[in-house]
Enzyme design. Sequence first.
Site, PDB file in Angstrom:
ATOM      1  N   HIS A 155      -7.792   0.719  -3.023  1.00 31.08           N
ATOM      2  CA  HIS A 155      -8.965  -0.026  -2.528  1.00 31.08           C
ATOM      3  C   HIS A 155      -9.043  -1.438  -3.112  1.00 31.08           C
ATOM      4  O   HIS A 155      -9.808  -2.267  -2.618  1.00 31.08           O
ATOM      5  CB  HIS A 155     -10.261   0.724  -2.839  1.00 31.08           C
ATOM      6  N   ASP A 205      -3.713   8.848   1.380  1.00 35.49           N
ATOM      7  CA  ASP A 205      -5.021   9.165   0.794  1.00 35.49           C
ATOM      8  C   ASP A 205      -6.036   9.339   1.934  1.00 35.49           C
ATOM      9  O   ASP A 205      -5.890   8.733   2.994  1.00 35.49           O
ATOM     10  CB  ASP A 205      -5.445   8.004  -0.127  1.00 35.49           C
ATOM     11  N   HIS A 219      -8.914   8.139   2.208  1.00 35.37           N
ATOM     12  CA  HIS A 219      -9.621   6.880   2.484  1.00 35.37           C
ATOM     13  C   HIS A 219      -8.656   5.783   2.932  1.00 35.37           C
ATOM     14  O   HIS A 219      -7.512   5.739   2.480  1.00 35.37           O
ATOM     15  CB  HIS A 219     -10.369   6.416   1.233  1.00 35.37           C
ATOM     16  N   ASP A 256      -7.038  13.828  -1.440  1.00 39.71           N
ATOM     17  CA  ASP A 256      -8.427  14.076  -1.026  1.00 39.71           C
ATOM     18  C   ASP A 256      -8.528  14.439   0.456  1.00 39.71           C
ATOM     19  O   ASP A 256      -9.626  14.592   0.992  1.00 39.71           O
ATOM     20  CB  ASP A 256      -9.347  12.885  -1.382  1.00 39.71           C
TER      21      ASP A 256
HETATM   22  C1  SP5 Z   1      -9.080   6.237  -4.527  1.00 41.41           C
HETATM   23  C2  SP5 Z   1     -10.180   6.904  -3.766  1.00 41.41           C
HETATM   24  O1  SP5 Z   1      -9.971   7.983  -3.224  1.00 41.41           O
HETATM   25  N1  SP5 Z   1     -11.371   6.299  -3.737  1.00 41.41           N
HETATM   26  C3  SP5 Z   1     -12.474   6.866  -3.025  1.00 41.41           C
HETATM   27  C4  SP5 Z   1     -13.756   6.149  -3.286  1.00 41.41           C
HETATM   28  C5  SP5 Z   1     -14.903   6.800  -2.582  1.00 41.41           C
HETATM   29  N2  SP5 Z   1     -16.124   6.283  -3.069  1.00 41.41           N
HETATM   30  C6  SP5 Z   1     -17.370   6.552  -2.446  1.00 41.41           C
HETATM   31  C7  SP5 Z   1     -17.405   7.768  -1.642  1.00 41.41           C
HETATM   32  C8  SP5 Z   1     -18.764   8.047  -1.095  1.00 41.41           C
HETATM   33  C9  SP5 Z   1     -18.709   9.414  -0.532  1.00 41.41           C
HETATM   34  N3  SP5 Z   1     -19.948   9.869  -0.054  1.00 41.41           N
HETATM   35  C10 SP5 Z   1     -19.819  11.108   0.662  1.00 41.41           C
HETATM   36  C11 SP5 Z   1     -20.377  12.258  -0.104  1.00 41.41           C
HETATM   37  C12 SP5 Z   1     -20.220  13.500   0.711  1.00 41.41           C
HETATM   38  N4  SP5 Z   1     -20.927  14.601   0.074  1.00 41.41           N
HETATM   39 ZN    ZN Z   2      -9.345   8.532  -1.451  1.00 43.32          ZN
END
Ligand code: SP5
Ligand code: ZN
Length: 341
Positions: A159, A195, A197, A284
């Site tokens: 990111h 990943d 994301h 993930d």
């Molecule tokens: C490296 C990596 O995998 N970074 C991921 C960062 C995610 N950060 C915020 C995620 C917010 C998720 N909210 C959803 C919750 C569902 N219960």
């Molecule tokens: Zn991720």
Amino acid sequence: MLTVYSEKHALHNPRGELCGGELVVPFECPARVEHILQRVKKVALGDIIAPGNFGIEAVARVHDPAYVRFLESCWRQWSAAGYRGDAIATVWPARGMQQRIPEHIEGKLGYYALACETAITRGTWEAARASVDVALTAQAALRDGERAAFALCRPPGHHAAADLFGGYCFINNAAVATQAFIDQGAERVALLDVDFHHGNGSQAVFYDRSDIMFLSLHGDPKYAFPHFLGYADETGCGAGEGYNHNYPMGPGTCFSTWGEALADACRNIRNYAPDALVVSLGVDTFEHDPISFFRLTSEDFRRYGATIARLDLPTLFVMEGGYAVDEIGINAVNVLEGYEG
Ligand code: SP5
Ligand code: ZN
């Protein structure tokens, strides 16, 4: 397969993460890599070595110098301002506002942050430096003839853009390693991000480049973090037009759909004929991940490791996300075992 690991990751251990309006124990926690390391040992994947000390030069090939100085000095400035908690951004240069870098650390934090779930602590910089050293050490092993290597990085990196941190990332380990291949003479390198994301940082760093192809399989930004990048129509710009491939997928995506996207990404990689492959390896995508919505099973990780192996390229695996801590070791190492066949 060689694994590179540094215990310095534990120096980054923020107290909390803002999630659903609550300050929770961070999902991105030190136990993650300890579980993966245990699994690497248990299955006897191969040698485990500590990283060498690389200078800041390789990092500076990807990141803005003022951003690097900010990361280095943030904690000092934050504590000098009298704050007692972790450094967390609370204000951003939003639409219609100035994009000038403020003097006060609160302003600087907002300028360089893309999200507020990611805190900077006393040990963050040292941990992030060690993490990119892990990636560069594994990359150097490939340069010296290894066919594949596993950089057990923490904190993760994909990111992080040239001058942005967030999404648990500070230095873009995979991007720095990818650029290192180019700087050592590679003509083309593919960076495949699996990943959950979107790898917004990696995409942004290489968006106008034809010597690096970026491909990302991820949760549709309409529904998933980082929300503001990762659409299918982002295909690159300038000389980089056609060298960026996004595969956004919706809630509940399981391996039948995800595997088809991977197969298409692999076709693009084959046609590109790169000298090396870097894999941003986040697990993930797992069905029980606490913050994600894909449905891959532990066996699916093994299957796609084998798919990546069929590309028959020198391959550097760089650890990214994965928050189902109890299963993270099995899932991450299943990819590597599937790759080794
Ligand atoms: C490296 C990596 O995998 N970074 C991921 C960062 C995610 N950060 C915020 C995620 C917010 C998720 N909210 C959803 C919750 C569902 N219960
Ligand atoms: Zn991720």
